[in-house]
Design an enzyme around this catalytic site. Structure first.
Site, short mmCIF file in Angstrom:
data_model
loop_
_atom_site.label_atom_id
_atom_site.label_comp_id
_atom_site.label_asym_id
_atom_site.label_seq_id
_atom_site.Cartn_x
_atom_site.Cartn_y
_atom_site.Cartn_z
N LYS A 56 -3.37 -1.22 0.66
CA LYS A 56 -2.17 -0.76 -0.04
C LYS A 56 -2.17 -0.99 -1.56
O LYS A 56 -1.13 -0.95 -2.21
CB LYS A 56 -0.88 -1.36 0.56
CG LYS A 56 -0.77 -1.33 2.06
CD LYS A 56 -1.29 -0.07 2.69
CE LYS A 56 -0.42 1.14 2.49
NZ LYS A 56 -1.07 2.34 3.09
N HIS A 117 -11.94 -2.23 2.70
CA HIS A 117 -10.93 -3.26 2.42
C HIS A 117 -11.52 -4.65 2.66
O HIS A 117 -10.79 -5.65 2.68
CB HIS A 117 -9.72 -3.11 3.35
CG HIS A 117 -8.83 -1.93 3.05
ND1 HIS A 117 -8.56 -1.50 1.78
CD2 HIS A 117 -8.13 -1.12 3.89
CE1 HIS A 117 -7.73 -0.45 1.85
NE2 HIS A 117 -7.46 -0.21 3.11
N SER A 147 4.51 -2.53 0.65
CA SER A 147 3.83 -1.31 1.06
C SER A 147 3.14 -1.50 2.41
O SER A 147 3.20 -0.63 3.30
CB SER A 147 2.79 -0.93 -0.02
OG SER A 147 2.16 0.27 0.32
N1 PPS Z 1 -1.01 8.92 -7.08
C1 PPS Z 1 -0.41 7.77 -6.79
N2 PPS Z 1 0.32 7.12 -7.71
C2 PPS Z 1 0.94 5.96 -7.43
N3 PPS Z 1 0.90 5.37 -6.21
C3 PPS Z 1 0.19 5.99 -5.25
C4 PPS Z 1 -0.48 7.20 -5.48
N4 PPS Z 1 -1.10 7.56 -4.33
C5 PPS Z 1 -0.79 6.62 -3.42
N5 PPS Z 1 -0.01 5.68 -3.96
C6 PPS Z 1 0.60 4.51 -3.30
O1 PPS Z 1 -0.41 3.60 -2.90
C7 PPS Z 1 0.01 2.95 -1.69
C8 PPS Z 1 -0.97 3.23 -0.61
O2 PPS Z 1 -2.08 2.40 -0.87
P1 PPS Z 1 -3.54 2.68 -0.36
O3 PPS Z 1 -3.93 4.06 -0.68
O4 PPS Z 1 -4.38 1.56 -0.90
O5 PPS Z 1 -3.37 2.53 1.21
S1 PPS Z 1 -4.54 2.22 2.24
O6 PPS Z 1 -4.78 0.78 2.18
O7 PPS Z 1 -5.72 2.99 1.91
O8 PPS Z 1 -3.94 2.59 3.57
C9 PPS Z 1 1.40 3.49 -1.37
O9 PPS Z 1 2.30 2.63 -2.07
P2 PPS Z 1 3.85 2.49 -1.71
O10 PPS Z 1 4.50 3.78 -2.08
O11 PPS Z 1 4.35 1.35 -2.57
O12 PPS Z 1 3.94 2.17 -0.26
C10 PPS Z 1 1.29 4.87 -2.00
O13 PPS Z 1 2.53 5.47 -2.26
#
Ligand code: PPS
Length: 304
Positions: A56, A117, A147
């Site tokens: 996340k 991860h 998240s």
């Molecule tokens: N473009 C962009 N800009 C800002 N934030 C973004 C973007 N893309 C993904 N996210 C946010 O990243 C969170 C998901 O994290 P991961 O991609 O690491 O998830 S995972 O571990 O691969 O399942 C999750 O965070 P939260 O919204 O706080 O839950 C996503 O909304």
């Protein structure tokens, strides 16, 4: 596997809300743990690029940025497949007919971009031996927790988070998949000076995506035009990625991810933790945080 077939997929119950089993003290799904010898012996290649994160922390975002860079801003090419098929998640072990990360990675021609991860001590040693480039992205602990909590509610392939109150304690104790947030970010921070690791922060990406994408470009030794850079910034913005089925995980069947419970692309905002932590939870979290992060030079920005 075709998208139509994927939508019809009914997974055996044993894969949903999966059993967990440790690997060297780190909590994993039983499927990962049982496949550990293969994961540990994974053969990295010198021209691999690995995107490593605690869950996340902005993995999918970084994956999309990197794919756009590698494809010179060609949006159509970046929509050739789901994120998880374009850039295999090496340790993620799934039942057939779903693709496990290792199988996908092993079949993929070079140069590959891979996702993990894994905490630094569990990274397959061939990555160090081959001196592959690694981009690590860290996100502040409280937003990661929030998240991860929502993700664990909507994703049936990770353990149920329980109540919010329970989850805060579970996360603090590191009893979540891939282990302790504190150890993860500190471990990779320590490793960064001995290897080819670019260590980025979610909060910095949010504040100035142009600056952070330029760091990635330099690390990858890639040159692009201003026009392509602008295209990448736009295409990888939260609002655009949220609508992109090849990046927002909506192609998975609802038996795996139920976006009506909480969307994968949820808010994408630093500081959302303030909407969830009570004053007492926050104080307790900070006290525990100080203890666990003591002695590390790693700091996170809190002003945004
Ligand atoms: N473009 C962009 N800009 C800002 N934030 C973004 C973007 N893309 C993904 N996210 C946010 O990243 C969170 C998901 O994290 P991961 O991609 O690491 O998830 S995972 O571990 O691969 O399942 C999750 O965070 P939260 O919204 O706080 O839950 C996503 O909304």
């Amino acid at each position: 596997m075709s998208l139509e077939k994927m939508n019809d997929l009914q997974l055996d119950d044993k894969y949903l809300e999966p059993e967990t089993k440790e690997v060297n003290g780190i909590l994993m799904t039983k499927m990962i743990s049982d496949n550990w010898d293969n994961i540990w012996n994974f053969q990295a290649r010198p021209d691999d690029l690995l995107i490593a994160t605690y869950a996340k922390a902005g993995t999918t975002w970084t994956q999309e940025i990197v794919d756009m860079i590698q494809n010179d801003g060609d949006v159509q090419k970046c929509q050739r497949a789901n994120t998880f098929d374009r850039q295999p998640f090496i340790e993620w072990t799934l039942p057939p007919p779903l693709n496990s990360g290792l199988d996908l990675a092993n079949q993929m021609p070079s140069p590959r971009t891979l996702k993990t991860h894994l905490p630094v001590q569990l990274l397959p040693p061939s990555f160090w031996k081959e001196n592959a480039k690694i981009i690590y992205v860290a996100r502040n602990a409280k937003d990661c927790l929030v998240s991860y909590y929502h993700f664990s509610r909507m994703n049936k392939m990770v353990p149920d988070p329980g109540t919010w109150e329970e989850y805060v304690e579970t996360f603090k104790a590191g009893r979540v998949l891939w282990g302790s947030w504190h150890d993860h970010v500190k471990g990779w921070w320590k490793a960064k000076d001995q290897h080819r690791i670019l260590y980025l922060f979610y909060e910095d990406m949010k504040e100035d995506p142009r600056r952070e994408i330029q760091k990635i470009l330099k690390f990858l030794e890639k040159d692009i035009s201003e026009e392509v850079l602008n295209k990448i910034i736009y295409h990888t913005s939260f609002d655009v990625m949220k609508q992109n089925p090849m990046a927002n995980y909506t192609t998975l069947p609802t038996s795996i991810m139920d976006h009506s419970i909480s969307p994968f692309m949820r808010k994408g905002m630093p500081g959302d933790w303030k909407n969830y932590f009570t004053v007492a939870q926050n104080e307790e979290f900070d006290k525990d945080y100080q203890k666990k992060m003591k002695g590390s030079t790693l700091t996170f920005r809190t002003e945004i």
